[in-house]
Design a protein around this motif. Structure first.
Motif, PDB file in Angstrom:
ATOM      1  N   SER A  73     -28.224  74.425  35.230  1.00 25.73           N
ATOM      2  CA  SER A  73     -28.900  73.851  34.059  1.00 25.73           C
ATOM      3  C   SER A  73     -30.179  74.621  33.761  1.00 25.73           C
ATOM      4  CB  SER A  73     -29.203  72.369  34.293  1.00 25.73           C
ATOM      5  OG  SER A  73     -30.119  72.186  35.359  1.00 25.73           O
ATOM      6  N   ALA A  74     -30.915  75.015  34.803  1.00 24.02           N
ATOM      7  CA  ALA A  74     -32.141  75.791  34.585  1.00 24.02           C
ATOM      8  C   ALA A  74     -31.830  77.155  33.994  1.00 24.02           C
ATOM      9  CB  ALA A  74     -32.893  75.953  35.909  1.00 24.02           C
ATOM     10  N   THR A  75     -30.751  77.773  34.446  1.00 20.93           N
ATOM     11  CA  THR A  75     -30.367  79.089  33.937  1.00 20.93           C
ATOM     12  C   THR A  75     -30.041  79.030  32.453  1.00 20.93           C
ATOM     13  OG1 THR A  75     -29.480  79.715  36.098  1.00 20.93           O
ATOM     14  CG2 THR A  75     -28.743  81.006  34.209  1.00 20.93           C
ATOM     15  N   GLU A 128     -25.624  71.678  24.755  1.00 21.68           N
ATOM     16  CA  GLU A 128     -26.376  70.430  24.761  1.00 21.68           C
ATOM     17  C   GLU A 128     -27.883  70.697  24.767  1.00 21.68           C
ATOM     18  OE1 GLU A 128     -25.149  67.048  24.780  1.00 21.68           O
ATOM     19  OE2 GLU A 128     -23.496  68.240  23.999  1.00 21.68           O
ATOM     20  N   ALA A 129     -28.626  69.844  24.071  1.00 17.56           N
ATOM     21  CA  ALA A 129     -30.077  70.019  24.012  1.00 17.56           C
ATOM     22  C   ALA A 129     -30.713  69.829  25.380  1.00 17.56           C
ATOM     23  CB  ALA A 129     -30.685  69.037  23.005  1.00 17.56           C
ATOM     24  N   ASP A 130     -30.262  68.825  26.120  1.00 20.51           N
ATOM     25  CA  ASP A 130     -30.791  68.576  27.457  1.00 20.51           C
ATOM     26  C   ASP A 130     -29.776  69.083  28.475  1.00 20.51           C
ATOM     27  OD1 ASP A 130     -31.653  67.459  29.943  1.00 20.51           O
ATOM     28  OD2 ASP A 130     -32.807  65.952  28.844  1.00 20.51           O
ATOM     29  N   LYS A 131     -30.019  70.280  28.986  1.00 22.08           N
ATOM     30  CA  LYS A 131     -29.062  70.917  29.899  1.00 22.08           C
ATOM     31  C   LYS A 131     -28.933  70.148  31.212  1.00 22.08           C
ATOM     32  CE  LYS A 131     -28.845  74.446  26.989  1.00 22.08           C
ATOM     33  NZ  LYS A 131     -29.699  73.983  25.908  1.00 22.08           N
ATOM     34  N   LEU A 132     -30.037  69.562  31.681  1.00 20.51           N
ATOM     35  CA  LEU A 132     -29.982  68.831  32.948  1.00 20.51           C
ATOM     36  C   LEU A 132     -29.097  67.601  32.828  1.00 20.51           C
ATOM     37  CD1 LEU A 132     -30.879  68.354  35.859  1.00 20.51           C
ATOM     38  CD2 LEU A 132     -32.887  67.149  34.964  1.00 20.51           C
ATOM     39  N   LEU A 133     -29.294  66.795  31.779  1.00 19.72           N
ATOM     40  CA  LEU A 133     -28.482  65.600  31.611  1.00 19.72           C
ATOM     41  C   LEU A 133     -27.016  65.961  31.387  1.00 19.72           C
ATOM     42  CD1 LEU A 133     -30.746  63.256  29.446  1.00 19.72           C
ATOM     43  CD2 LEU A 133     -30.198  63.066  31.881  1.00 19.72           C
TER      44      LEU A 133
END
Length: 277
Positions: free
Chosen positions: A77-79, A26-31
């Protein structure tokens, strides 16, 4: 261990690697990560009416583990924003049991086989670290992966104590999923803003598929531990490292160098041996 239980545990390992890979794509890992926690929370909430309540003594552990799980998902998600899954996943999943074993060393002396297993994991981690990419990127990705492993080790220790006091392992797990799915978006409200609802509407399969995968992976492992030795089940779950690297190479098309493959195999072997020890 019967063939059916063996197949189920391997399936659980594959599911764990798969939902991690889904976040990575996914492009936005956090979401994407928040969507997975939301899906798991929905499943947890649906299961709770049919489960007995955990004992009161386990609630402090449920609360502590939920906070640690939030930290885990944010670090995850940050990783994956910083590094490949073939780099991060073996380090995260392999280092965690080593940290748990070292934390317990004060109560139980490490056996020679366990020391050897820890050595294999450390050697595999070094091979992965040296296995390509810019030094700065490797440092950031490795640091985040090891921080994630530290949180995994922490919630593993907390859950090991809490689930024994709960008298209801399934309900304990369902409450963890529910509370984590509520707390994680709250912790990220400034960064995620009002985007999560729109993301869930646009990408429902990330939430439902990822949530189902993480819940099924954990649930299958718990079920298998009632039918087979816990150490054997835990060791077999480390095959998720091999699955993750295979997915990275064949599905995500990451450039997986031979060093990463060798390092992942060393880590998987060491982590499995440590579980069996």
């Amino acid at each position: 261990m019967s063939g059916a239980v063996l197949a189920a545990v391997l399936c659980a390992a594959l599911l764990h690697a798969a939902w991690n890979a889904a976040i990575k794509t996914e492009a936005d890992k956090l979401l994407a990560t928040l969507a997975v926690t939301s899906g798991a929370a929905l499943l947890g909430a649906a299961a709770l009416p049919f489960l007995p309540a955990p004992a009161a003594a386990s609630w402090p552990f449920i609360a502590a583990s939920s906070l640690l799980q939030v930290a885990y998902y944010l670090l995850l998600s940050a990783t994956y924003r910083e590094t490949d899954i073939s780099h991060a996943y073996p380090l995260m999943r392999g280092a965690a049991p080593v940290l748990v074993a070292l934390a317990n060393a004060g109560n139980e002396a490490l056996q020679p086989a366990q020391v050897l297993a820890i050595g294999l994991v450390c050697a595999g981690g070094l091979v992965i670290f040296l296995g390509g990419g810019g030094l700065r990127a490797r440092r950031r990705g490795t640091a985040l992966a090891l921080a994630t492993a530290l949180v995994i080790a922490a919630y593993t220790l907390v859950d090991g104590l809490g689930v024994r006091r709960s008298g209801a392992p399934a309900a304990y797990t369902a409450w963890l999923f529910l509370l984590t799915g509520v707390l994680a978006p709250l912790a990220c409200r400034r960064r995620a803003g009002g985007r999560l609802a729109a993301y869930l509407a646009a990408r429902p399969l990330v939430a439902l598929g990822g949530g189902a995968a993480t819940a099924a992976s954990y649930g299958i492992a718990l079920w298998a531990m009632t039918l087979a030795p816990v150490a054997v089940v835990a060791a077999l779950r480390e095959t998720s490292i091999v699955f993750a690297v295979a997915i990275a190479a064949w599905v995500l098309r990451e450039r997986v160098a031979r060093e990463r493959i060798a390092g992942a195999l060393l880590i998987a072997a060491g982590a499995a041996a440590l579980r069996l020890g």
